[in-house]
Design an enzyme around this catalytic site. Structure first.
Site, short mmCIF file in Angstrom:
data_model
loop_
_atom_site.label_atom_id
_atom_site.label_comp_id
_atom_site.label_asym_id
_atom_site.label_seq_id
_atom_site.Cartn_x
_atom_site.Cartn_y
_atom_site.Cartn_z
N THR A 105 11.29 -4.75 21.39
CA THR A 105 12.52 -5.34 21.92
C THR A 105 12.91 -6.60 21.15
O THR A 105 14.10 -6.83 20.88
CB THR A 105 12.35 -5.67 23.41
OG1 THR A 105 12.11 -4.47 24.13
CG2 THR A 105 13.59 -6.34 23.97
N SER A 144 18.97 1.71 23.54
CA SER A 144 17.78 1.02 24.05
C SER A 144 16.88 0.76 22.86
O SER A 144 16.92 1.51 21.86
CB SER A 144 17.06 1.88 25.08
OG SER A 144 15.75 1.39 25.33
N THR A 191 -24.15 15.87 -11.38
CA THR A 191 -24.20 15.98 -9.92
C THR A 191 -25.21 14.99 -9.40
O THR A 191 -26.30 14.84 -9.98
CB THR A 191 -24.57 17.41 -9.47
OG1 THR A 191 -25.84 17.76 -10.02
CG2 THR A 191 -23.53 18.41 -9.94
N SER A 322 -13.73 -12.35 -17.12
CA SER A 322 -14.65 -13.35 -16.61
C SER A 322 -14.24 -14.74 -17.08
O SER A 322 -13.72 -14.91 -18.18
CB SER A 322 -16.08 -13.06 -17.07
OG SER A 322 -16.96 -14.10 -16.71
N SER A 323 -14.52 -15.73 -16.22
CA SER A 323 -14.26 -17.12 -16.59
C SER A 323 -15.45 -17.74 -17.31
O SER A 323 -15.36 -18.88 -17.77
CB SER A 323 -13.94 -17.94 -15.33
OG SER A 323 -15.03 -17.89 -14.44
N LYS A 328 -15.73 -10.12 -21.80
CA LYS A 328 -15.91 -9.12 -20.73
C LYS A 328 -14.54 -8.65 -20.23
O LYS A 328 -13.65 -9.46 -19.95
CB LYS A 328 -16.70 -9.72 -19.57
CG LYS A 328 -17.15 -8.72 -18.52
CD LYS A 328 -18.09 -9.40 -17.53
CE LYS A 328 -18.75 -8.41 -16.58
NZ LYS A 328 -17.79 -7.86 -15.61
#
Length: 479
Positions: A105, A144, A191, A322-323, A328
């Site tokens: 509503t 409504s 597998t 990466s930092s 990477k």
């Protein structure tokens, strides 16, 4: 503006009293109360839901005007205001939180007030002048929340399903292209993460493509489940308070406006209280999320390392990983795909529970359901675009690595079982372990076959065959 730095207000009244409303706001007192009652999140009503709501309100106004219930001058202004909503011009005025009590509503009244104030403005009136255009008497005429809200949601879901299907189709096509591109690359099938039997990299991507093709079909078909709307049913689906001609015409008007195949439900009461169609659509989305998760994780495994992992494919390098670890590069796109998949799976559970908790003639948790299904659709569309463009399209094969793995494994052994028997192949593998030779080299060393025969056995054409035939005597060759 009264004083510098202060906001001018207008006073609005409802059955609960008076409130100050920012003078330049298109929303009114009902919306303001909802803002104060439901400060629950930083989320907003979905843009496509806003557009759909505007289209539903336009359809209602158009039919009411055609049938003579809505004055032409007011009706035209309301329709223009509805189109401003649908175009996105008034998105900033739809301010209620998606999480709310009242079965939607607050959302419906937010639209009613914004449309009424914009229509009054079009007619030269002032914002808050509801004597000119009233949010309930004019904008919400013969409606409504209980029929408008779910109808707008279904229109939004339909539109987003169409958009999603287009992107899934592009992903399917890209995977099929990779299937052909990698059709000659022989690799080890696995597998339980252990070496199994030979296959081609093309087969791997062909399986991905087939899974996505099924999802594309599911998404297309589930649109059929969501096109029946309860517009015209008013409070509980009986149509109480709405004229019969309006009930019979309004869904058709909406179809013309939104350009989507919506139609009036044969049982408006059923469509008002039951949300199982949304659960079904969400289940289809969950299936797609499941396949995306599988594909994304397989790509991460196949590209892992690259030096110390499988490294059989190379994903496009999208950003530094990466930092601290220079050089990477992480599989960030598949990781984002997996996270979206998890969110969609969680959304599906919420949607399922929300739908199941409806009581009697209405589902009071419709806002929660709406927010989650629209979130799933948008996330899946966005991540599919990213996955296709930023990852799958640029994948390349490391053919040398695939060959190295193939030659150093015992994956070829299973191909020999129909010719030599299981026990003999086990002995051959033991000989490989003792000598340190590859299975290929051991076969040649023992004089069981020549190098050319082994290469033919491992050829992509032989591996793509469905089983062996009775006239094949050894190494995939015929008499």
């Amino acid at each position: 503006m009264s004083e510098a730095g202060k906001t001018a207000f207008r006073i609005e009244k409802d059955a609960l009293g008076e409130m100050e409303i920012p003078a330049e706001s298109y929303y009114g007192i009902h919306t303001r109360r909802a803002m104060l009652n439901f400060p629950l999140s930083d989320s907003r009503i979905h843009d496509r839901f806003i557009r759909s709501f505007g289209q539903v309100k336009e359809a209602c106004a158009a039919v009411n005007m055609k049938l003579g219930f809505l004055d032409d001058r007011i009706g035209r202004a309301v329709i223009t205001a509805c189109r401003d909503v649908s175009s996105g011009k008034l998105n900033s005025s739809i301010v209620v939180d998606p999480y709310q009590g009242g079965a939607g509503t607050s959302t419906n009244m937010n639209f009613n007030e914004v449309i009424a104030n914009r229509a009054a403005e079009i007619l030269g009136g002032e914002l808050g002048d509801y004597g000119l255009v009233h949010p309930v008497d004019h904008v919400n005429m013969h409606q409504s929340t209980n029929d408008v809200y779910p109808t707008a949601l279904k229109v939004a879901v339909l539109a987003l399903l169409v958009d999603l299907e287009k992107e899934v189709s592009k992903l399917q096509g890209t995977l099929q292209h990779k299937e052909a591109e990698f059709s000659q690359v022989v690799k080890v099938g696995r597998t339980q993460l252990m070496d199994a039997v030979p296959m081609t990299l093309g087969m791997t991507f062909g399986v991905f493509a087939d899974a996505v093709a099924r999802d594309r079909w599911r998404i297309f078909k589930c649109r059929e489940r969501i096109k029946k709307v309860n517009l015209g049913g008013t409070a509980i689906g009986t149509g109480l308070g709405a004229p019969r001609d309006y009930i019979l015409q309004v869904a058709g008007e909406l179809k013309n406006i939104c350009g989507l195949p919506v139609s009036r439900s044969e049982n408006l009461i059923d469509t008002t209280q039951n949300c199982d169609s949304f659960v079904e659509v969400s289940g289809m989305l969950k299936s797609y999320a499941t396949n995306l998760m599988k594909i994304a994780n397989d790509l991460r495994l196949l590209s892992s390392g690259p030096s110390t992992g499988l490294g059989e494919i190379k994903l496009p390098a999208r950003q530094c990983g990466s930092s601290i670890m220079a050089g990477k590069v992480n599989p960030v796109i598949p990781e984002s795909v997996a996270q979206v998949a998890l969110q969609v799976m969680g959304n599906d559970q919420t949607i399922t529970l929300a739908a199941s908790m409806a009581q009697l003639e209405l589902n009071q948790f419709m806002p929660l359901l709406a927010h989650n299904i629209l979130n799933s659709l948008s996330l899946l569309q966005n991540v599919t675009v990213s996955f296709t463009r930023n990852c799958v399209h640029g994948i390349t094969a490391d053919t040398d690595r695939c060959r190295e793995h193939m030659e150093s494994s015992y994956a070829l052994a299973t191909v020999l079982v129909p010719v030599l028997g299981y026990s003999s192949v086990e002995k051959l593998i033991d000989s490989c372990r003792e000598s340190g030779r590859s299975l290929r080299d051991e076969i040649v060393f023992q004089g069981l076959a020549g190098a050319d025969e082994v290469d033919e056995l491992l050829s992509p054409q032989r591996l793509c065959k469905q089983g062996f035939t009775s006239d094949e005597v050894k190494w995939g060759k015929k008499k």
